[in-house]
Design an enzyme around this catalytic site. Sequence first.
Site, PDB file in Angstrom:
ATOM      1  N   LYS A  54     138.199  80.931  14.517  1.00 41.73           N
ATOM      2  CA  LYS A  54     138.066  82.162  15.293  1.00 41.73           C
ATOM      3  C   LYS A  54     136.604  82.463  15.589  1.00 41.73           C
ATOM      4  O   LYS A  54     136.233  82.750  16.725  1.00 41.73           O
ATOM      5  CB  LYS A  54     138.709  83.318  14.528  1.00 41.73           C
ATOM      6  CG  LYS A  54     138.785  84.626  15.313  1.00 41.73           C
ATOM      7  CD  LYS A  54     139.555  85.682  14.532  1.00 41.73           C
ATOM      8  CE  LYS A  54     140.896  85.154  14.176  1.00 41.73           C
ATOM      9  NZ  LYS A  54     141.974  86.055  14.027  1.00 41.73           N
ATOM     10  N   ARG A  73     138.389  90.502  10.594  1.00 40.91           N
ATOM     11  CA  ARG A  73     139.452  89.497  10.694  1.00 40.91           C
ATOM     12  C   ARG A  73     139.047  88.217   9.973  1.00 40.91           C
ATOM     13  O   ARG A  73     137.893  87.820   9.991  1.00 40.91           O
ATOM     14  CB  ARG A  73     139.747  89.150  12.160  1.00 40.91           C
ATOM     15  CG  ARG A  73     140.243  90.298  13.020  1.00 40.91           C
ATOM     16  CD  ARG A  73     140.365  89.839  14.465  1.00 40.91           C
ATOM     17  NE  ARG A  73     140.706  90.908  15.375  1.00 40.91           N
ATOM     18  CZ  ARG A  73     141.939  91.223  15.758  1.00 40.91           C
ATOM     19  NH1 ARG A  73     142.955  90.522  15.303  1.00 40.91           N
ATOM     20  NH2 ARG A  73     142.159  92.210  16.603  1.00 40.91           N
ATOM     21  N   GLY A  75     148.753  84.445  10.925  1.00 39.62           N
ATOM     22  CA  GLY A  75     149.460  85.413  10.099  1.00 39.62           C
ATOM     23  C   GLY A  75     149.349  85.185   8.618  1.00 39.62           C
ATOM     24  O   GLY A  75     149.896  85.958   7.833  1.00 39.62           O
ATOM     25  N   MET A  96     146.541  85.110   6.669  1.00 40.83           N
ATOM     26  CA  MET A  96     145.540  85.901   5.967  1.00 40.83           C
ATOM     27  C   MET A  96     145.473  87.292   6.602  1.00 40.83           C
ATOM     28  O   MET A  96     146.418  87.733   7.231  1.00 40.83           O
ATOM     29  CB  MET A  96     144.215  85.155   5.943  1.00 40.83           C
ATOM     30  CG  MET A  96     144.293  83.913   5.045  1.00 40.83           C
ATOM     31  SD  MET A  96     142.792  82.945   5.009  1.00 40.83           S
ATOM     32  CE  MET A  96     142.729  82.322   6.680  1.00 40.83           C
ATOM     33  N   ARG A 126     142.342  79.956  21.032  1.00 39.53           N
ATOM     34  CA  ARG A 126     142.518  78.798  20.149  1.00 39.53           C
ATOM     35  C   ARG A 126     143.510  77.860  20.812  1.00 39.53           C
ATOM     36  O   ARG A 126     144.277  78.283  21.684  1.00 39.53           O
ATOM     37  CB  ARG A 126     143.012  79.220  18.766  1.00 39.53           C
ATOM     38  CG  ARG A 126     144.344  79.939  18.790  1.00 39.53           C
ATOM     39  CD  ARG A 126     144.669  80.522  17.428  1.00 39.53           C
ATOM     40  NE  ARG A 126     145.885  81.340  17.480  1.00 39.53           N
ATOM     41  CZ  ARG A 126     146.260  82.172  16.532  1.00 39.53           C
ATOM     42  NH1 ARG A 126     145.525  82.308  15.452  1.00 39.53           N
ATOM     43  NH2 ARG A 126     147.373  82.885  16.635  1.00 39.53           N
ATOM     44  N   HIS A 150     155.376  86.790  14.872  1.00 37.02           N
ATOM     45  CA  HIS A 150     155.108  85.922  13.722  1.00 37.02           C
ATOM     46  C   HIS A 150     156.175  84.850  13.575  1.00 37.02           C
ATOM     47  O   HIS A 150     155.880  83.666  13.396  1.00 37.02           O
ATOM     48  CB  HIS A 150     155.036  86.780  12.443  1.00 37.02           C
ATOM     49  CG  HIS A 150     154.877  85.976  11.195  1.00 37.02           C
ATOM     50  ND1 HIS A 150     155.955  85.610  10.414  1.00 37.02           N
ATOM     51  CD2 HIS A 150     153.784  85.436  10.601  1.00 37.02           C
ATOM     52  CE1 HIS A 150     155.520  84.899   9.390  1.00 37.02           C
ATOM     53  NE2 HIS A 150     154.212  84.787   9.468  1.00 37.02           N
ATOM     54  N   SER A 191     156.263  40.148   2.724  1.00 37.33           N
ATOM     55  CA  SER A 191     156.556  41.528   3.113  1.00 37.33           C
ATOM     56  C   SER A 191     156.472  42.390   1.857  1.00 37.33           C
ATOM     57  O   SER A 191     157.111  42.078   0.844  1.00 37.33           O
ATOM     58  CB  SER A 191     157.945  41.664   3.740  1.00 37.33           C
ATOM     59  OG  SER A 191     158.184  43.001   4.126  1.00 37.33           O
ATOM     60  N   CYS A 198     157.717  46.766   4.296  1.00 34.29           N
ATOM     61  CA  CYS A 198     159.076  47.202   4.618  1.00 34.29           C
ATOM     62  C   CYS A 198     159.593  48.296   3.680  1.00 34.29           C
ATOM     63  O   CYS A 198     160.779  48.594   3.671  1.00 34.29           O
ATOM     64  CB  CYS A 198     160.047  46.026   4.617  1.00 34.29           C
ATOM     65  SG  CYS A 198     160.151  45.164   3.034  1.00 34.29           S
ATOM     66  N   TYR A 235     152.628  44.033  10.572  1.00 33.68           N
ATOM     67  CA  TYR A 235     153.628  44.996  11.031  1.00 33.68           C
ATOM     68  C   TYR A 235     154.033  45.925   9.897  1.00 33.68           C
ATOM     69  O   TYR A 235     153.827  45.630   8.714  1.00 33.68           O
ATOM     70  CB  TYR A 235     154.869  44.279  11.596  1.00 33.68           C
ATOM     71  CG  TYR A 235     155.700  43.528  10.579  1.00 33.68           C
ATOM     72  CD1 TYR A 235     156.670  44.165   9.802  1.00 33.68           C
ATOM     73  CD2 TYR A 235     155.521  42.157  10.386  1.00 33.68           C
ATOM     74  CE1 TYR A 235     157.423  43.467   8.867  1.00 33.68           C
ATOM     75  CE2 TYR A 235     156.266  41.449   9.453  1.00 33.68           C
ATOM     76  CZ  TYR A 235     157.221  42.113   8.698  1.00 33.68           C
ATOM     77  OH  TYR A 235     157.961  41.426   7.765  1.00 33.68           O
TER      78      TYR A 235
END
Length: 868
Positions: free
Chosen positions: A22, A92, A101, A103, A333, A451, A760, A827, A847
């Site tokens: 902010k 703020r 929301g 803080m 933002r 909110h 693998s 895997c 992979y």
Amino acid sequence: MMQFIYDFEEGRRTDKGLLGGKGANLAEMTHLGLPVPPGFTITTECCMTYLADESFFDTQLKSSIMNAVHKLENKTHKSFTNTIDPLLVSVRSGAKFSMPGMMDTILNLGLNDQRVKAFAQTTSLAFAYDCYRRLLQMYGDVVFGIPKEEFYDLLSNAEQALAKKTDSFTLREQEEVIQSYKEKFFSRNLVFPQDPYEQLFEATKAVFRSWNNQRANVYRELNHIPHNLGTAVNVQSMVFGNSGDQSGTGVVFTRNPSTGEGHLFGEFLLNAQGEDVVAGIRTPAPIAELKEQMPTAYADFVHYAKVLEDHYKDMQDIEFTIENEHLYILQTRDGKRTAKAALTIALDLVKEGIISKETALNRVSPEMIDQLIHPVFDSNALKDAELVAAGLPASPGAATGVIVFTAEAAKDFSNMGQKVILVRQETSPEDIEGMIISEAIVTSRGGMTSHAAVVARGMGTCCITGCEALTVDEQNKQVKCGELLFTEGDIFSVDGTSGKIFLGEIPTVIAENNEELKQLLTWADEVAQLNVRANAETVLDLTTAMDFGATGIGLARTEHMFFGAERVLEMRRLILADCDKEAQDALERLLTFQEEDFYQMYQIVQDKPMVIRLLDPPMHEFLPHEPNDIRQLALKLGKSPLLVEEQIRRLQEANPMLGHRGCRLGITMPTIYQMQVRAIFKSVIRLQKEGQAILPEIMIPLIAEKEELVYIKQFLTSTIEQVFAQEGVEPLPYELGTMIELPRACFIADELAKEADFFSFGTNDLTQMTYGFSRDDIGKFINTYTEKGIMQSDPFQHLDQNGVGSLIRVAVEKARQTKPEMCIGVCGEVGGDPDSIRFFAETGVDYVSCSPFRIPAARLAVAQAAIN
């Protein structure tokens, strides 16, 4: 010496770590020449220093704050302490990463009993006391922890007793309400300070402390935000959206945060302050209506919105206030958005020439991809569904669950294994823990930027807000809709895309192919340096994997092929056979099943690679354990129940995951592995005769010794050659590899690579064997470990890079020393985890392989690893 405070003119957008998001954006907007009320930012470093040593505030920070206020007085030509031209400020919070929301905020700070009277003379009685009441309420809530609802009740009681609204109160009546607010403080042995500086000091400390409140901690855990960043405090001169009908406040996104459509999306309220919009206390009007009511302010906002989006090169979430038709920008933002919107916006910004393809790939997270491919309500079932009510479609998706009315109830029902829908008048940051575990969120109040809406979109949770047809009674755990009454435990189905709520459970289906997602993943494949294969065990798995763009199959498990009713009977016959003939007959029948399985699988995969793992689990997993089931099996096999029971008992192991399984089974019962490779090559030869060329890749599990691999390779190679001879075909190329899932295998990988064609990593077992954790039982204690900070996450979900990861690095390096071009894959479950994928990309594997529904997200994660 550390600089504690920065004026808005001093910072820039790159200072988010120091000034918070902010503060950095307020500084950037000031630099751009936007109409930003002046102010200053107390740094995040001050927050963390104060939280470690509270004496820092009085000994060092207090004087710096007073100096900053003096500068602000000179800029605004107002006084923070005198009654003439009073300077009022907002306080703020603002962390490096957006935490909407989570803080705290205090507005109108600086008013007291004397200054409010002077303020009323230059403005109006109703306006001045509205500001003072808001200050007392916010201060009581943020600094002293008095629930703000208690102040709402006092105001409502006063209006009812006097039979009029507060804007019609006399001075004496206004002062009586203020006194009732103060008595709320007195009842807790607290006093609201009359000194503006004391108000500011205590408010600043409270915002610092809010960094560690419960809801902020939970939000950071959910969004993987570090706990050591701290929050900045932004002190800004007030502008007043509650000063009459030519004033107002609003929150607007430069594009639709639900769909991504390229037009302004947001809401405003006349004669209100910003907290009124996000708190959902009043239902606001669409931003388009501002054009009719205040055309000049609207035109100015459209201009500044375009400036900000072009400057930040992303969709912006902008807060504004209008004071007597003059527009002020209070915050911008990067806007929270749904997965669908993120995808659409990213692609549109590329088309508009604002960002590159690589930037677009980084704008969509793998978690968002998961949201895009999850089910929606079946359209046919929706036609017959009973509609309960409709509200605003705040966050898309489809979810069914039992309705609950508090965050605590949501946790209780969830702990019992039930899916829940959280139904509230409106949510507040205190509800975050319940919101996280809810399938959907429904509120009777609030708009698309309330909110509930913002948090739900950020979490990818289905949400409907402003459903005013519902009367929610949270205390009595019930909700009314006209004549209908629903209580806790009733089932709702929530469609966040349409904003509709239905009674009962509605089946879901997989969403149709998304052309935008296909486009993004095509770009991802262009930059990816790792391939993404699938783990699969059924024809449906394989089909889904191919549809989702898998480059092959990294792990085709074979054990699940034996669990059909006919097959498991033959498997049990084999395991419990009394003679070679009985065993051979069972093997021949299993061979028939397996050959058809592999034939169908190869037809789907075609020329893509498919690694087939030979049988891995211990034999007892195929056998019954209940007495009645054992008797039924004995009857089918024509054996004595007592004999079968004794055979099963002998096969039981004290620790089966460390026992007679994997290659150990292949060595002691080679006929099973021989049957499987016969089935594989008979299916491959069938397909070759039909014109389809296949390169079989066969993986041997749980190798710990080079000699194990040598022994199994010898009899498998011999068996394969016999199949070629029996089928009368020339030998076909094939590969025999091994699964690296034991720490010892990692250390001798250079020796194993001499015998194996590929590796693998089975990270599930490798993690299990390294930690000594049972992957089936870790859920009983891992939450305690993470809560106490002993471990950051479940190592079966996110690779332990220091321990297990080090073993993988060693194995890759040793294997490459022996065979530089050896194909190496992963895997285990972490093959689909974005954080783990980044590690694997750095390690040099070829992979990753994951479950079919994780493939799209993995394809994106692989691309992001390459870009970053």
